[in-house]
Each structure stands twice: as C-alpha cells, then as structure tokens.
Design an enzyme around this catalytic site. Structure first.
Site, PDB file in Angstrom:
ATOM      1  N   HIS A 240       0.880  -1.291  -0.142  1.00  0.00           N
ATOM      2  CA  HIS A 240       0.149  -0.046   0.008  1.00  0.00           C
ATOM      3  C   HIS A 240       0.961   1.190   0.088  1.00  0.00           C
ATOM      4  CE1 HIS A 240      -3.349  -2.936   1.198  1.00  0.00           C
ATOM      5  NE2 HIS A 240      -4.047  -1.665   0.906  1.00  0.00           N
TER       6      HIS A 240
ATOM      7  N   LYS B 293      -0.255   4.741   4.788  1.00  0.00           N
ATOM      8  CA  LYS B 293      -1.074   3.825   5.532  1.00  0.00           C
ATOM      9  C   LYS B 293      -0.579   3.368   6.626  1.00  0.00           C
ATOM     10  CE  LYS B 293      -3.845  -0.754   4.813  1.00  0.00           C
ATOM     11  NZ  LYS B 293      -5.051  -0.063   4.973  1.00  0.00           N
TER      12      LYS B 293
END
Length: 269
Positions: free
Chosen positions: A157, A161
């Site tokens: 990600h 995140k």
C-alpha cells in the site's frame, strides 16, 4: 421506492469525498448527511463543494446523532475508536452501519458484533467486488490444496497507510484459514527477522510492503513442491471501494439485524 438516505462519516477525507461523489452518481441513493470530527476545517461547508461536484445542500457537521436522524445507512471508513462509537449511535437509531475501517482489535470486533445484535452491520476489510471474489477463490484453493502447499499473503500500500497487515490481507488470510479449517490467529506468521528456523507446515504467512502512492496490491501465494499458484488483485482506483460500500448500503434495506460481510452483499460467500 424512494431513494435511500445515506450519511458519510468523515465526509471531508479522501475516501469521504469519493463516497459523496459516488452517492451522487448512484441511482436509488441520496446524500442525507455528512460529518467530520469536532474542530475540523470542513465543518459548516457544503459536502458537494468539498467533493468537487457542486453544491448539494448537505452541510458537514460534527453532530453525528443529528446527521443520522432519518437516515437509512451510514458509511464509515474511519478509525477503530470512532467506528466503535458510531456503532452504538447507529444501533440506537436503527441506521445500518457500513464499515470499511481497518486495524480493528478483537475488543473492537466484539463491540461491533454486539451492535449487530440490534442493527444491520456490514463490515469488510475491503469493499471491492474483485477482492471478495478473490477471497472466495482463495478459500476454495486452500480447501483443495493440502499442507504441502505453503500459503503466503503479500500486500503493498501507499506510504501513508498506518495499519499492517492491511484489512484486505487479513480478509484473504481468514479466507485461506477457513478453507483449511484452522484458526488464523493461532496459525498466522506476521513477522520474520533473524534466525527463524524452518517454516512450520500449515502456517499462513504475511508480508507487508509500503511506499509511494500504491492504492492496494494483494497476492496469495500457494507454494507447493515444484509448482506455485498465485492469486492476485490490483486496485487502480479507490472508487472501487466507494462503489462497493454504496452497493452494500443499498443492500441493507429490509435486512434483519446481523453482522454481514461483502461476501453476503455480493453473493460470493
């Protein structure tokens, strides 16, 4: 049938603005309320203008209870503590709660399960159609392949995140564990560092990557003797999550109280 009235919890955030846009584009749905945290810069502003789609007359408020009054469902991609607090308010008012929040603890999940005894709650680590289809395939593959095939979940990600493994990675790990008939919490390996020794047969491993602006890449690897199967999903646009969440909200209409998943919504369980 009248349009379903939806509330976006955290409407000024990146996901919140996308939800406002998606609701405007979805037949059968209408934005009823929009909230943000106390003291936020967005308070008092038009949610449509914040989302870049033009004024819609829905003003962002920090009075969550007022925003929920008269609504059919609230969509929530926030933080664990906020989600748990919202679950109680939504249950009190009979407003279906659609949860895309990740990083939830066991205590948080227990609180949501308690709310689901009196309200419709749809929770998923990922709201997209593709990921939930992938989870169904992972469950099937794990059931078909024996412990000669090691299972590893790999995810990447964007750099911002804050939780790891991702909610989607855990969703896929749970699917693999269900297929194998084992408890993920007892058989998952989240960290490898130093002299770890050989891999324990039957464990489900997780590897986490973070960087750049990656929306979300997930792969489940079944590594067997002399062959390897990889099932993957690559998210290219956060709009897939917003569309799935709105679809889930519309699905809740007329449902009995309970804790549901996107697999229930999509019929791929």
């Amino acid at each position: 049938m009248s349009d379903m009235k939806l509330v976006v919890f955290g409407a000024a955030g990146r996901m919140g603005r996308m939800l406002v846009t998606t609701i405007a584009d979805t037949q059968g749905a209408v934005l009823h309320g929009a909230t943000d945290r106390p003291g936020a810069e967005a308070l008092g502003k038009d949610a449509g203008l914040l989302a870049g789609i033009g004024a819609n007359g829905v003003i962002v408020t920090d009075d969550v209870g007022k925003a929920l009054d008269g609504a059919g469902a609230v969509i929530d991609f926030s933080a664990p503590a906020a989600t748990v607090a919202l679950a109680g308010l939504a249950a009190e008012r009979g407003v279906a709660h659609i949860i895309g929040t990740t990083g939830l603890s066991e205590a948080d999940l227990a609180a949501l399960a308690a709310a689901a005894k009196r309200n419709v709650v749809v929770r998923s680590g990922n709201m997209s159609l593709g990921v939930n289809l992938l989870a169904a395939l992972v469950r099937q593959a794990a059931a078909a392949l024996g412990e000669d095939f090691d299972i590893e979940v790999l995810e990447m990600h964007h750099r911002h995140k804050v939780d790891a493994p991702s909610g989607t990675a855990l969703l896929l790990g749970e699917a693999a564990a269900e297929g194998r008939g084992i408890n993920l919490g007892q058989r998952s390996v989240r960290v490898r560092d130093g002299h770890t020794g050989p891999r324990t047969p039957g464990d489900i491993g997780f590897a986490t990557l973070r960087g750049g602006s990656v929306v979300g890449d997930h792969s489940v690897i079944f590594a067997g003797p002399h062959e390897r199967i990889t099932l993957s999903h690559h998210a290219e646009d956060r709009g897939i999550f917003a569309r799935g969440a709105v679809r889930a909200a519309l699905w809740t209409r007329g449902r009995a109280p309970g804790l549901y998943s996107m697999a229930d919504v999509l019929g791929v369980g």
